[in-house]
Every structure is written in C-alpha cells, then in structure tokens.
Design a protein around this motif. Structure first.
Motif, short mmCIF file in Angstrom:
data_model
loop_
_atom_site.label_atom_id
_atom_site.label_comp_id
_atom_site.label_asym_id
_atom_site.label_seq_id
_atom_site.Cartn_x
_atom_site.Cartn_y
_atom_site.Cartn_z
N MET A 131 0.82 -1.21 0.00
CA MET A 131 0.00 0.00 0.00
C MET A 131 0.85 1.26 0.00
O MET A 131 0.55 2.23 -0.70
CB MET A 131 -0.95 0.00 1.21
CG MET A 131 -2.06 -1.04 1.11
SD MET A 131 -3.30 -0.87 2.42
CE MET A 131 -2.36 -1.37 3.86
N ARG A 132 1.96 1.24 0.76
CA ARG A 132 2.80 2.43 0.88
C ARG A 132 3.69 2.65 -0.34
O ARG A 132 3.92 3.78 -0.76
CB ARG A 132 3.69 2.33 2.12
CG ARG A 132 2.98 2.41 3.45
CD ARG A 132 3.99 2.62 4.58
NE ARG A 132 5.02 1.57 4.57
CZ ARG A 132 5.03 0.52 5.38
NH1 ARG A 132 4.07 0.38 6.27
NH2 ARG A 132 6.00 -0.36 5.33
N GLU A 133 4.21 1.55 -0.88
CA GLU A 133 5.27 1.65 -1.88
C GLU A 133 4.94 0.96 -3.20
O GLU A 133 5.83 0.69 -4.00
CB GLU A 133 6.57 1.07 -1.31
CG GLU A 133 7.00 1.73 -0.01
CD GLU A 133 8.24 1.09 0.59
OE1 GLU A 133 8.96 0.39 -0.15
OE2 GLU A 133 8.46 1.28 1.80
N GLY A 134 3.67 0.70 -3.43
CA GLY A 134 3.28 -0.01 -4.64
C GLY A 134 3.72 0.68 -5.92
O GLY A 134 3.96 0.02 -6.94
N ARG A 135 3.85 2.00 -5.88
CA ARG A 135 4.27 2.73 -7.08
C ARG A 135 5.71 2.43 -7.47
O ARG A 135 6.11 2.71 -8.61
CB ARG A 135 4.09 4.24 -6.87
CG ARG A 135 2.64 4.65 -6.69
CD ARG A 135 2.46 6.16 -6.60
NE ARG A 135 1.10 6.50 -6.21
CZ ARG A 135 0.06 6.48 -7.04
NH1 ARG A 135 0.25 6.18 -8.30
NH2 ARG A 135 -1.15 6.77 -6.59
N SER A 136 6.49 1.88 -6.56
CA SER A 136 7.88 1.57 -6.87
C SER A 136 8.03 0.24 -7.62
O SER A 136 9.12 -0.08 -8.10
CB SER A 136 8.72 1.54 -5.60
OG SER A 136 8.34 0.45 -4.77
N PHE A 137 6.95 -0.54 -7.72
CA PHE A 137 7.02 -1.80 -8.45
C PHE A 137 7.26 -1.53 -9.92
O PHE A 137 6.60 -0.69 -10.54
CB PHE A 137 5.72 -2.60 -8.27
CG PHE A 137 5.61 -3.77 -9.22
CD1 PHE A 137 6.46 -4.86 -9.09
CD2 PHE A 137 4.67 -3.77 -10.25
CE1 PHE A 137 6.37 -5.93 -9.97
CE2 PHE A 137 4.57 -4.82 -11.11
CZ PHE A 137 5.43 -5.91 -10.97
N ASN A 138 8.21 -2.26 -10.51
CA ASN A 138 8.55 -2.14 -11.92
C ASN A 138 8.36 -3.48 -12.60
O ASN A 138 9.14 -4.41 -12.37
CB ASN A 138 9.99 -1.66 -12.07
CG ASN A 138 10.36 -1.35 -13.51
OD1 ASN A 138 9.69 -1.78 -14.45
ND2 ASN A 138 11.44 -0.60 -13.71
#
Length: 204
Positions: free
Chosen positions: A59-66
């Motif tokens: 939830m906190r860092e999902g945008r960092s998934f590549n």
C-alpha cells in the motif's frame, strides 16, 4: 461481461484508491506469503507479522514496483524475504543469507545430468511432514530459501532468482546443495537419489 484483471491492472486500481483491487491482490498472494514466512521461520507469529508488513508495504510503496524487473509475486516475496531477515535478526535466530561459510560455486554444485530427482512421492503422514519440516528448518538460510521457493512453492529458477536477488545459477547450486544436505536427514524415510518436498509440506 466480466473482465479478468491482471496484477498490473489491480495494482493500478489499488493505487487509485480501489479497495476491492487491494482485496483481490491480498486474496491472491496472502496464503503463499504466509506459508513462505512460516516455512522460513517455523513461527506462526513471525509469519503473521511478515505477511502484515508485506501488504502494508504494498500500500505504501506499490508505485515503486517495476514490471520490467519481474512479476508482482516476485516483488512481494522479495519484500517478505527482507521482512523475514529483520524478524530473525531481532529474534537472534537469523544466519546471514549472504555469508554462508561453505557455499560452493554454481559450477561445483550443479547436479550431474544423469542424476534422477524422484523426490518423496510416497510420503504423507503427519510424522513425515514434521520430520521434513525439521530437516528444512535446520538448513542454512540460503539453502532453506531455495528449497522452499523451488520445491514447496514450485517457483521456476528465474522467479526464485528475482526474489533472492541472485543469478539463476546460484539458485540451482543452492537447491542442489540443499538436497544433498537433506538426503542423509531423511534417508530413514526413503531411499532417495534426490529430495523434493513440495507435495508433503504445503500445510506448514
């Protein structure tokens, strides 16, 4: 018409605030992550803690998934691996994953081409599962990870390598060495040229 959403679609929706998308991802991966943590630590409480932290991190860092670097599953398992490391360090049970004293090179540990790998197909009793569990937990952490990911979770070498942040050849060598270490511990159960524990220990 029902449209099947893939992990990428669900992640994008989750990041946009869709709670149902998060729930779908949780239902897909929670059980596997919990099992991985439980199998690595032998502790239900630590497994619960790791699982909670993995999804909080999503939830906190999902945008960092590549997605170009690997699957969402591998990313989540990698987070779990790091959480397990921290938990075991805190509990003074952790043996450093990157500093095994006797880890041979990949070339030294690759299995012979003609070596069969029939596994523990005939085992199924509670006693057998408990004995295999104890044997796997006794492995050095790097070898334990390889067995759990490749045998118990039936992941391919490439995905396991993504999780463990190492070359595919290292995964193969660790798995082969783990089988060598497990064989004498389990020889009273079966005469085994190789060790495969996937189907016996899914309830850990």
């Amino acid at each position: 018409m029902h449209i099947e959403l893939n992990d990428g679609d669900l992640l994008r929706r989750m990041l946009a605030g869709d709670e149902q998308a998060f729930t779908a991802l949780y239902r897909t991966y929670q059980a596997g992550i919990y099992r991985f943590a439980r199998q690595m630590t032998g502790e239900a409480g630590l497994a619960d803690e790791v699982t909670q932290e993995v999804f909080l991190t999503l939830m906190r860092e999902g945008r960092s998934f590549n997605a170009r670097r690997g699957s969402l599953r591998a990313w989540l398992y990698g987070i779990a691996r790091n959480c397990i490391r921290r938990c075991l360090e805190r509990e003074r049970l952790y043996v450093a994953l990157e500093s095994e004293e006797h880890e041979e090179t990949a070339a030294d540990l690759l299995p012979d081409p003609g070596t069969p790998d029939d596994g523990l197909a005939g085992l199924g009793s509670r006693e057998t599962v408990a004995q295999v569990r104890r044997a796997v937990l006794a492995l050095p952490a790097a070898y334990r990870e390889a067995v759990i990911l490749c045998e118990l979770h039936e992941l391919g070498y490439a995905e396991a390598a993504q999780i463990l942040a190492c070359p595919v050849g290292t995964v193969r060598s660790r798995l082969h060495r783990a089988r060598e270490l497990l064989a004498p511990r389990l020889k009273c159960l079966h005469e085994m040229p190789g060790v495969a524990v996937a189907k016996q220990c899914h309830r850990w």
